[in-house]
Design an enzyme around this catalytic site. Structure first.
Site, mmCIF file in Angstrom:
data_model
loop_
_atom_site.group_PDB
_atom_site.id
_atom_site.type_symbol
_atom_site.label_atom_id
_atom_site.label_comp_id
_atom_site.label_asym_id
_atom_site.label_seq_id
_atom_site.Cartn_x
_atom_site.Cartn_y
_atom_site.Cartn_z
ATOM 1 N N GLY A 172 77.108 -42.658 -22.267
ATOM 2 C CA GLY A 172 76.362 -43.912 -22.098
ATOM 3 C C GLY A 172 77.097 -45.102 -22.675
ATOM 4 O O GLY A 172 78.267 -45.342 -22.395
ATOM 5 N N GLY A 173 76.371 -45.848 -23.522
ATOM 6 C CA GLY A 173 76.952 -47.059 -24.111
ATOM 7 C C GLY A 173 78.206 -46.765 -24.920
ATOM 8 O O GLY A 173 79.083 -47.617 -25.069
ATOM 9 N N GLY A 407 107.113 -57.683 -0.376
ATOM 10 C CA GLY A 407 106.148 -58.352 -1.253
ATOM 11 C C GLY A 407 106.335 -57.921 -2.694
ATOM 12 O O GLY A 407 106.081 -58.688 -3.628
ATOM 13 N N ALA A 408 106.788 -56.677 -2.860
ATOM 14 C CA ALA A 408 106.968 -56.169 -4.219
ATOM 15 C C ALA A 408 108.065 -56.952 -4.949
ATOM 16 O O ALA A 408 108.029 -57.084 -6.174
ATOM 17 C CB ALA A 408 107.296 -54.685 -4.180
HETATM 18 C C1 HXC Z 1 69.451 -39.413 -30.688
HETATM 19 C C2 HXC Z 1 70.947 -37.721 -30.491
HETATM 20 C C3 HXC Z 1 71.533 -38.344 -29.363
HETATM 21 C C4 HXC Z 1 70.990 -39.591 -28.928
HETATM 22 C C5 HXC Z 1 72.591 -36.532 -29.748
HETATM 23 N N1 HXC Z 1 71.630 -36.591 -30.676
HETATM 24 N N2 HXC Z 1 72.547 -37.581 -28.926
HETATM 25 N N3 HXC Z 1 69.914 -38.252 -31.137
HETATM 26 N N4 HXC Z 1 69.944 -40.076 -29.634
HETATM 27 N N5 HXC Z 1 71.498 -40.246 -27.917
HETATM 28 C C6 HXC Z 1 71.381 -35.648 -31.756
HETATM 29 C C7 HXC Z 1 70.793 -34.322 -31.303
HETATM 30 O O1 HXC Z 1 69.405 -34.402 -31.224
HETATM 31 C C8 HXC Z 1 71.260 -33.405 -32.419
HETATM 32 O O2 HXC Z 1 70.432 -33.605 -33.549
HETATM 33 C C9 HXC Z 1 72.625 -33.955 -32.783
HETATM 34 O O3 HXC Z 1 72.619 -35.300 -32.344
HETATM 35 C C10 HXC Z 1 73.772 -33.240 -32.126
HETATM 36 O O4 HXC Z 1 73.510 -33.159 -30.715
HETATM 37 P P1 HXC Z 1 73.735 -31.832 -29.875
HETATM 38 O O5 HXC Z 1 73.106 -32.046 -28.558
HETATM 39 O O6 HXC Z 1 73.285 -30.657 -30.685
HETATM 40 O O7 HXC Z 1 75.334 -31.789 -29.778
HETATM 41 P P2 HXC Z 1 76.243 -31.340 -28.559
HETATM 42 O O8 HXC Z 1 75.740 -30.036 -27.994
HETATM 43 O O9 HXC Z 1 77.637 -31.402 -29.065
HETATM 44 O O10 HXC Z 1 76.030 -32.422 -27.417
HETATM 45 C C11 HXC Z 1 76.391 -33.771 -27.667
HETATM 46 C C12 HXC Z 1 75.887 -34.677 -26.506
HETATM 47 C C13 HXC Z 1 74.396 -34.448 -26.272
HETATM 48 C C14 HXC Z 1 76.706 -34.342 -25.230
HETATM 49 C C15 HXC Z 1 76.225 -36.113 -26.894
HETATM 50 O O11 HXC Z 1 73.712 -34.500 -27.535
HETATM 51 C C16 HXC Z 1 73.793 -35.444 -25.346
HETATM 52 O O12 HXC Z 1 73.888 -35.278 -24.127
HETATM 53 N N6 HXC Z 1 73.112 -36.437 -25.946
HETATM 54 C C17 HXC Z 1 72.438 -37.460 -25.165
HETATM 55 C C18 HXC Z 1 73.425 -38.366 -24.494
HETATM 56 C C19 HXC Z 1 72.763 -39.545 -23.826
HETATM 57 O O13 HXC Z 1 72.171 -39.354 -22.741
HETATM 58 N N7 HXC Z 1 72.723 -40.704 -24.525
HETATM 59 C C20 HXC Z 1 72.045 -41.878 -24.079
HETATM 60 C C21 HXC Z 1 72.935 -42.566 -23.059
HETATM 61 S S1 HXC Z 1 72.265 -44.031 -22.475
HETATM 62 P P3 HXC Z 1 70.213 -32.511 -34.696
HETATM 63 O O14 HXC Z 1 69.081 -33.035 -35.488
HETATM 64 O O15 HXC Z 1 69.944 -31.208 -33.995
HETATM 65 O O16 HXC Z 1 71.492 -32.495 -35.470
HETATM 66 C C22 HXC Z 1 73.009 -45.228 -23.307
HETATM 67 C C23 HXC Z 1 72.510 -46.584 -22.955
HETATM 68 C C24 HXC Z 1 73.544 -47.647 -23.084
HETATM 69 O O17 HXC Z 1 73.848 -45.049 -24.112
HETATM 70 C C25 HXC Z 1 74.129 -47.942 -21.751
HETATM 71 C C26 HXC Z 1 74.921 -49.217 -21.775
HETATM 72 C C27 HXC Z 1 75.704 -49.459 -20.529
#
Ligand code: HXC
Length: 450
Positions: A172-173, A407-408
């Site tokens: 994401g961001g 052109g290059a």
């Molecule tokens: C809150 C989060 C989080 C998030 C991970 N965690 N991502 N908490 N917000 N975005 C937390 C989990 O709950 C977990 O907490 C710990 O971090 C580790 O995550 P895991 O999933 O266990 O790790 P892993 O298996 O390595 O996977 C990592 C990951 C996955 C691929 C990043 O966590 C994931 O897909 N997260 C969500 C990604 C996402 O969709 N983000 C939002 C994008 S939108 P605990 O307590 O168990 O340690 C965005 C908007 C901005 O960013 C856009 C602007 C253009």
């Protein structure tokens, strides 16, 4: 007083714990360093001054009724300033052990403060990214935090160098901020960048792909071009970041550092006579030319694995940082295509913004013909390279080693677009097209051929 100091020491220790022992252990088991270990590797020893280490989340998650809203000192990012090669740099290092390094309102505010200071004081920003993107529990305030960061990335672009190292699964961001910055580094098996991860992809498009295949270091360093550098380990990657800082200035009003060398600036190399083959269709490796020209044979190549038909990177000449843009006859005969044009344009614009003179080594048969290139917008993208070189006001030298066709010829820093000097090797051929090509497409000698 003593009690207060003891309490402070306790808080300092707590702030170093990140998301706790178990999560730190898990981070290490994944083969990853902690946020603070990374800072130790990248900054001059003892130079780090930390900001905002006792900041916690502002409770938005709890207020929204999510979980227990556990609070961690620092809120998932270590920020501050230090030095690299004794020069000031602002740095943030995200801590995956705290909510996956995700960006909350407070976490964003810490990074924004750092960006503002860097802009005000004219020093680079180095971001060590390890973040799951916007902190889901915080909703719109975390989205707003990203937008605040993106705005500062944009305002700082071309004013202070911005370098991003991706050291975890960034989604994401967490990928859009690095994408606005000047250079993106990744580590194989550790770094991932995607707008949405494999699960979302599977749900929406039914494509089955793992993290490595979707957004691993090699994918981004060779196919998408998102990453400029891919390395095998975190220490190797951070060492490469240090090397980059040998070539770049602090900001857009200062010159890059002069790098001492024993290599004489007027050294002559007879070996260059044998590098370019007499046969104009025989490939050769432009890296050989570069290696023989630059100080100590040291070339810091950017995007080495992407759009390899145009080589870009930094070197020193007589101790001064110089950007090299060179056609590569060993790949696609050195033609310009969409990827190489976009790549070259961005590199040229960086050099132009930061007082880095350009050396263009030219051996180019033209733009790549084909339906794919035309429909993909070679006109639009090729124009970016033309625009960047025409616009650049840093010193610009072209050396035509062999072909400068069509052109290059114009695009590759001809004198007409403000190239300061064009030098032609004895092997140089400057023409609208090659003699064989002109006859084969039946433009010249049509009657005679008939
Ligand atoms: C809150 C989060 C989080 C998030 C991970 N965690 N991502 N908490 N917000 N975005 C937390 C989990 O709950 C977990 O907490 C710990 O971090 C580790 O995550 P895991 O999933 O266990 O790790 P892993 O298996 O390595 O996977 C990592 C990951 C996955 C691929 C990043 O966590 C994931 O897909 N997260 C969500 C990604 C996402 O969709 N983000 C939002 C994008 S939108 P605990 O307590 O168990 O340690 C965005 C908007 C901005 O960013 C856009 C602007 C253009």
């Amino acid at each position: 007083m003593r009690k207060k100091l003891e309490r402070l020491a306790e808080l300092r220790r707590a702030s170093e714990q990140g998301g706790g022992e178990a999560r730190t252990k898990a981070q290490h088991e994944r083969g990853k360093l902690s946020a603070r270990e990374r800072l130790d590797l990248v900054l001059d020893e003892g130079s780090f001054v930390e900001l905002d280490r006792f900041v916690t989340g502002r409770g938005a998650a709890r207020a929204a009724g999510f979980g227990d809203g556990e609070q961690f000192l620092g809120d998932g990012v270590v920020t501050g300033w230090g030095t690299i090669h004794c020069r000031l740099v602002y740095v943030f290092s995200q801590d995956f052990t705290v909510y996956g390094g995700s960006l909350s309102e407070a976490h964003a505010a810490k990074i924004v403060k750092l960006q503002d200071m860097a802009l005000k004081n004219g020093a680079p920003v180095l971001g060590l990214n390890d973040s799951g993107g916007a902190r889901i529990q915080e909703g719109v305030v975390s989205l707003g935090g990203y937008a605040d960061i993106f705005l500062r990335n944009t305002l700082a672009s071309g004013v202070v160098p911005q370098v991003s190292v991706v050291l975890g699964p960034c989604a994401g961001g967490a990928v859009y901020s690095p994408a606005i910055t000047d250079f993106v580094y990744m580590v194989r098996g550790v770094s991932y960048m995607f707008v949405t991860g494999p699960n979302v992809v599977k749900t929406v498009t039914h494509e089955d792909i793992d993290m490595e295949g979707l957004g691993g270091a090699d994918v981004h360093a060779t196919r998408s071009g998102v990453a400029h550098f891919a390395h095998d380990s975190e220490p190797e990657c951070l060492a490469a970041v240090l090397e980059l800082f040998e070539f770049i200035p602090q900001n857009n009003v200062e010159l890059p550092p002069v790098w001492e060398t024993d290599d004489p600036y007027d050294r002559q190399d007879e070996g260059l006579l044998d590098v370019v083959p007499d046969n104009p269709n025989k490939p050769y490796d432009m890296h050989e030319v570069i290696g023989r020209v630059v100080d100590d044979g040291r070339f810091y190549e950017v995007h080495a694995g992407f759009a390899a038909n145009l080589i870009v990177g930094f070197c020193h000449l007589g101790g001064h940082a110089v950007g090299i843009v060179a056609n590569q006859p060993a790949v696609l005969a050195g033609v310009l295509d969409i990827d190489s044009a976009v790549n070259g344009a961005r590199f040229v614009r960086f050099c132009d913004a930061f007082h880095i003179p350009l050396l263009v080594l030219e051996d180019v048969p033209g733009f790549l013909p084909g339906v794919g290139q035309e429909h993909g917008g070679i006109i639009r993208h090729g124009a970016k390279l033309l625009y960047a070189l025409a616009e650049a006001t840093v010193p610009k030298i072209t050396v035509i080693t062999r072909k400068a066709y069509g052109g290059a010829y114009d695009v590759m820093n001809s004198k007409h677009i403000r190239g300061d000097i064009n030098l032609a090797w004895p092997t140089a051929e400057i023409a609208v097209m090659g003699p064989k090509g002109a006859v084969e497409v039946e433009v010249l000698f049509r009657k005679e051929v008939a």
